[in-house]
Design a protein around this motif. Structure first.
Motif, mmCIF file in Angstrom:
data_model
loop_
_atom_site.group_PDB
_atom_site.id
_atom_site.type_symbol
_atom_site.label_atom_id
_atom_site.label_comp_id
_atom_site.label_asym_id
_atom_site.label_seq_id
_atom_site.Cartn_x
_atom_site.Cartn_y
_atom_site.Cartn_z
ATOM 1 N N MET A 10 -10.218 12.881 3.015
ATOM 2 C CA MET A 10 -8.870 13.096 3.814
ATOM 3 C C MET A 10 -8.425 14.440 3.602
ATOM 4 S SD MET A 10 -7.676 11.691 6.371
ATOM 5 C CE MET A 10 -6.307 11.458 7.414
ATOM 6 N N ALA A 11 -8.277 14.922 2.412
ATOM 7 C CA ALA A 11 -7.894 16.368 2.297
ATOM 8 C C ALA A 11 -8.726 17.276 2.888
ATOM 9 C CB ALA A 11 -7.587 16.313 0.829
ATOM 10 N N ASP A 12 -9.931 16.925 2.634
ATOM 11 C CA ASP A 12 -10.865 17.933 3.216
ATOM 12 C C ASP A 12 -10.824 18.389 4.621
ATOM 13 O OD1 ASP A 12 -12.056 18.716 0.757
ATOM 14 O OD2 ASP A 12 -13.727 17.202 1.179
ATOM 15 N N LEU A 13 -10.560 17.337 5.551
ATOM 16 C CA LEU A 13 -10.310 17.206 6.831
ATOM 17 C C LEU A 13 -8.927 18.023 7.246
ATOM 18 C CD1 LEU A 13 -11.456 16.319 9.600
ATOM 19 C CD2 LEU A 13 -10.195 14.234 9.316
ATOM 20 N N ILE A 14 -7.992 17.563 6.623
ATOM 21 C CA ILE A 14 -6.858 18.377 6.794
ATOM 22 C C ILE A 14 -6.844 19.913 6.341
ATOM 23 C CG2 ILE A 14 -4.188 18.547 5.969
ATOM 24 C CD1 ILE A 14 -4.298 15.674 5.217
ATOM 25 N N MET A 15 -7.501 20.084 5.413
ATOM 26 C CA MET A 15 -7.840 21.750 4.962
ATOM 27 C C MET A 15 -8.527 22.449 5.948
ATOM 28 S SD MET A 15 -8.086 22.051 1.065
ATOM 29 C CE MET A 15 -9.657 21.364 0.990
ATOM 30 N N LEU A 16 -9.623 21.509 6.692
ATOM 31 C CA LEU A 16 -10.529 22.286 7.648
ATOM 32 C C LEU A 16 -9.598 22.437 9.056
ATOM 33 C CD1 LEU A 16 -13.380 23.114 8.648
ATOM 34 C CD2 LEU A 16 -13.470 20.404 9.240
ATOM 35 N N PHE A 17 -8.894 21.303 9.436
ATOM 36 C CA PHE A 17 -8.196 21.736 10.396
ATOM 37 C C PHE A 17 -6.891 22.448 10.328
ATOM 38 C CE2 PHE A 17 -4.305 20.171 13.040
ATOM 39 C CZ PHE A 17 -4.935 19.949 14.185
ATOM 40 N N CYS A 18 -6.511 22.821 9.246
ATOM 41 C CA CYS A 18 -5.395 23.941 8.975
ATOM 42 C C CYS A 18 -6.174 25.316 9.063
ATOM 43 C CB CYS A 18 -4.647 23.807 7.758
ATOM 44 S SG CYS A 18 -3.544 22.460 7.658
ATOM 45 N N ALA A 19 -7.303 25.337 8.417
ATOM 46 C CA ALA A 19 -8.140 26.645 8.491
ATOM 47 C C ALA A 19 -8.619 26.927 10.157
ATOM 48 C CB ALA A 19 -9.285 26.459 7.545
ATOM 49 N N ALA A 20 -8.765 26.044 10.718
ATOM 50 C CA ALA A 20 -9.249 25.952 12.382
ATOM 51 C C ALA A 20 -7.873 26.739 12.962
ATOM 52 C CB ALA A 20 -9.593 24.793 12.831
ATOM 53 N N ILE A 21 -6.727 26.019 12.911
ATOM 54 C CA ILE A 21 -5.571 26.363 13.645
ATOM 55 C C ILE A 21 -5.116 27.894 13.009
ATOM 56 C CG2 ILE A 21 -3.218 26.019 13.686
ATOM 57 C CD1 ILE A 21 -4.736 24.218 15.312
ATOM 58 N N GLY A 22 -5.409 27.903 11.802
ATOM 59 C CA GLY A 22 -5.100 29.480 11.277
ATOM 60 C C GLY A 22 -5.861 30.666 11.748
ATOM 61 N N SER A 23 -7.246 30.321 11.819
ATOM 62 C CA SER A 23 -8.341 31.331 12.297
ATOM 63 C C SER A 23 -7.952 31.575 13.884
ATOM 64 C CB SER A 23 -9.438 30.820 12.184
ATOM 65 O OG SER A 23 -9.873 29.659 12.929
ATOM 66 N N MET A 24 -7.453 30.475 14.592
ATOM 67 C CA MET A 24 -7.333 30.675 16.228
ATOM 68 C C MET A 24 -5.985 31.657 16.347
ATOM 69 S SD MET A 24 -8.219 27.245 18.333
ATOM 70 C CE MET A 24 -7.209 26.198 17.095
ATOM 71 N N ALA A 25 -5.057 31.210 15.456
ATOM 72 C CA ALA A 25 -3.793 32.104 15.541
ATOM 73 C C ALA A 25 -4.051 33.430 15.351
ATOM 74 C CB ALA A 25 -2.737 31.196 14.809
ATOM 75 N N PHE A 26 -4.951 33.846 14.181
ATOM 76 C CA PHE A 26 -5.047 35.126 13.853
ATOM 77 C C PHE A 26 -5.768 35.883 14.869
ATOM 78 C CE2 PHE A 26 -8.099 38.273 11.784
ATOM 79 C CZ PHE A 26 -7.053 38.986 10.986
ATOM 80 N N GLY A 27 -6.902 35.216 15.528
ATOM 81 C CA GLY A 27 -7.659 35.564 16.600
ATOM 82 C C GLY A 27 -6.761 36.111 17.848
ATOM 83 N N VAL A 28 -6.005 35.129 17.977
ATOM 84 C CA VAL A 28 -4.732 35.469 19.113
ATOM 85 C C VAL A 28 -4.175 36.634 18.674
ATOM 86 C CG1 VAL A 28 -3.090 34.440 20.438
ATOM 87 C CG2 VAL A 28 -5.036 33.002 20.227
ATOM 88 N N LEU A 29 -3.744 36.571 17.892
ATOM 89 C CA LEU A 29 -2.509 37.949 17.454
ATOM 90 C C LEU A 29 -3.315 39.065 17.478
ATOM 91 C CD1 LEU A 29 -0.327 36.275 14.542
ATOM 92 C CD2 LEU A 29 0.227 36.744 17.224
#
Length: 51
Positions: free
Chosen positions: A1-20
């Motif tokens: 479960m922790a791996d899924l949460i970390m994967l989700f957070c990494a995906a959100i972070g990379s999208m935010a970095f790309g948009v900025l």
């Protein structure tokens, strides 16, 4: 479960970095395309208001 949460957070972070990053690139690009305005010195005179 922790791996899924970390994967989700990494995906959100990379999208935010790309948009900025894209926002920054477009802002710099459009600023360079904007024509430069000539700095015309304006003579300013101070006057007191009469009652």
């Amino acid at each position: 479960m922790a791996d899924l949460i970390m994967l989700f957070c990494a995906a959100i972070g990379s999208m935010a970095f790309g948009v900025l990053t894209a926002y920054g690139i477009f802002r710099i690009g459009f600023a360079m395309m904007r024509p430069r305005q000539a700095n015309v010195p304006v003579k300013v005179t101070a006057r007191l208001a009469a009652d």
